[in-house]
Design an enzyme around this catalytic site. Structure first.
Site, PDB file in Angstrom:
ATOM      1  N   ARG A   1       0.837  -1.214   0.000  1.00  0.00           N
ATOM      2  CA  ARG A   1       0.000   0.000   0.000  1.00  0.00           C
ATOM      3  C   ARG A   1       0.867   1.257   0.000  1.00  0.00           C
ATOM      4  O   ARG A   1       0.403   2.345  -0.341  1.00  0.00           O
ATOM      5  CB  ARG A   1      -0.951  -0.007   1.207  1.00  0.00           C
ATOM      6  CG  ARG A   1      -1.691   1.311   1.423  1.00  0.00           C
ATOM      7  CD  ARG A   1      -2.988   1.161   2.201  1.00  0.00           C
ATOM      8  NE  ARG A   1      -2.840   0.402   3.423  1.00  0.00           N
ATOM      9  CZ  ARG A   1      -2.273   0.866   4.555  1.00  0.00           C
ATOM     10  NH1 ARG A   1      -1.774   2.081   4.586  1.00  0.00           N
ATOM     11  NH2 ARG A   1      -2.207   0.110   5.620  1.00  0.00           N
TER      12      ARG A   1
ATOM     13  N   LYS B   1      -8.059   5.293 -19.840  1.00  0.00           N
ATOM     14  CA  LYS B   1      -8.458   5.677 -21.189  1.00  0.00           C
ATOM     15  C   LYS B   1      -7.270   5.533 -22.162  1.00  0.00           C
ATOM     16  O   LYS B   1      -6.856   4.426 -22.435  1.00  0.00           O
ATOM     17  CB  LYS B   1      -9.028   7.093 -21.162  1.00  0.00           C
ATOM     18  CG  LYS B   1     -10.005   7.352 -19.984  1.00  0.00           C
ATOM     19  CD  LYS B   1     -11.294   6.552 -20.069  1.00  0.00           C
ATOM     20  CE  LYS B   1     -12.113   6.586 -18.781  1.00  0.00           C
ATOM     21  NZ  LYS B   1     -12.452   7.916 -18.277  1.00  0.00           N
TER      22      LYS B   1
END
Ligand code: PLP
Length: 386
Positions: free
Chosen positions: A63, A208
């Site tokens: 993390r 994207k």
């Protein structure tokens, strides 16, 4: 060596591979890491939990730090001409961290958001979830919307879904010293580098164009070293780090980013011209047309008009809905920027959570042009438009 964009896209973020004796990107999926000692491990942990890099105590816990993620971040920073970049599990996680980092860095809890914005961005900022007071405004209203406690100005150009271009340098001036975040998802670093026009932070939904193959979700914020530390601190504490598998896929997509974007843009230019003369089409929204770029920002701020376009149909909502049902080569789906062409209805989908007055009109369809043959795409749309 100061490399050109295409060389950076191929080589950035790979500096340590030779020393590792490997040629392709290594994928490290470790959730935890062996600690060399209690003290050194603790020192490294503390360095990362406060936004720094790992020390000789190692990466400690996934993390906090992951080398596959760090390589993708180095590549993005090189492409955006910033000192560093910080990667998150999605574009929205990246925006959340940017707002929280701005609050703590600047000490104010007011955000100015320039509309139009991606629906999810508009929704998050309007929701009150982040504990900030938000003023939505038009690009020309930034100077009168900023306050003493404004910690961030948020801007998207080209904007979603109707591709309005906004002059980044003008918004920097209007923000009068407040940090400016520019969502560069539609332009990509191939066509626009907001940091070179004065933006403080550059955000991407890496889902994207950066990934480009529709198989990874991620977000990234590029900025200077101090902002990167503030972003990593938020990320370490709130847990929004990008998964290494996604980082691997996103980094793997970068070498072809310039080729993909330029080829998709060339097809979008042809599609925009063709759709402009199509009887069922009321209006084409595309920065490559004079109406789509009244301020002449293509060439000055953008290196090209991009590969996204939108159309408004004479037949209104029902015709637009019918087109999404009749396409065969285009896929009716949200998202954008991949190798295959997508069509979606912003008012019903991506911009559904936006306040009615700011929602795009329901006769509009947004097209993401992929790498298919442009004649085939035209044939598909001609059939779907009827
Ligand atoms: C998709 C998108 C986002 C959100 O990114 P996710 O990766 O879906 O969380 C933000 N801004 C723009 C312009 C987008 O297209």
């Amino acid at each position: 060596m100061d490399l050109a964009l295409d060389s950076r896209a191929v080589h950035a973020g790979r500096d340590d591979l030779r020393a590792l004796g490997v040629h392709a990107l290594p994928l490290d999926l470790s959730s935890t890491n062996p600690l060399p000692g209690v003290e050194s491990g603790g020192t490294s942990y503390e360095a990362m939990a406060t936004g720094g890099h790992p020390t000789d105590g190692g990466n400690v816990y996934a993390r906090l730090w992951n080398p596959t993620v760090a390589r993708f971040e180095a590549a993005l920073a090189a492409l955006e001409h910033t000192e560093e970049a910080v990667a998150f599990s999605s574009g929205m996680a990246a925006l959340t961290a940017a707002v929280l980092a701005a609050r703590t860095e600047r000490g104010g809890a007011h955000v100015v958001a320039v509309r139009p914005l991606y629906g999810g961005t508009d929704h998050l900022l309007a929701s009150g979830l982040l504990g900030v007071d938000v003023t939505f405004c038009a690009p020309a209203e930034v100077a009168t919307s900023v306050r003493d406690d404004t910690c961030l100005v948020v801007l998207e150009t080209p904007a979603n879904p109707t591709l309005e271009l906004v002059d980044i340098a003008a918004v920097v001036r209007a923000a009068q010293g407040r940090p400016l975040l520019v969502d560069n998802t539609f332009a990509t670093p191939v066509l626009q580098n907001p940091a070179l026009h004065g933006a403080t932070l550059v955000l991407h939904s890496a889902t994207k164009y950066l990934g480009g193959h529709g198989d990874a979700v991620g977000g990234v914020v590029a900025g200077d070293a101090a902002w990167a530390a503030a972003l990593r601190r938020v990320r370490a504490v709130t847990g929004g780090i990008l998964h290494p598998m996604a980082a691997y896929l996103l980094h793997r997509g970068l070498p072809t980013l310039p080729l993909r974007v330029r080829a998709q843009q060339a097809s979008a230019e042809k599609m925009a011209g063709w759709l402009g003369g199509y009887p069922a089409v009321r209006r084409v929204f595309f920065p490559g047309t004079p109406e789509g770029d009244p301020a002449g920002l293509v060439g000055r701020q953008m290196r090209g008009p991009g590969a996204m376009l939108a159309i408004a149909l004479h037949g209104g909502h029902d015709h637009a809905a019918r087109v999404t049902e009749r396409v065969r080569l285009f896929t009716h789906a949200v998202s954008l920027g991949g190798v295959d062409s997508l069509v979606q209805h912003p008012a019903a989908l991506t911009h559904r959570p936006v306040a009615p007055g700011a929602r795009p009109s329901s006769d509009i369809l947004r097209l993401s042009i992929g790498l298919e043959d442009v004649g085939d795409l035209q044939q598909d749309l001609a059939h779907a438009l009827g």
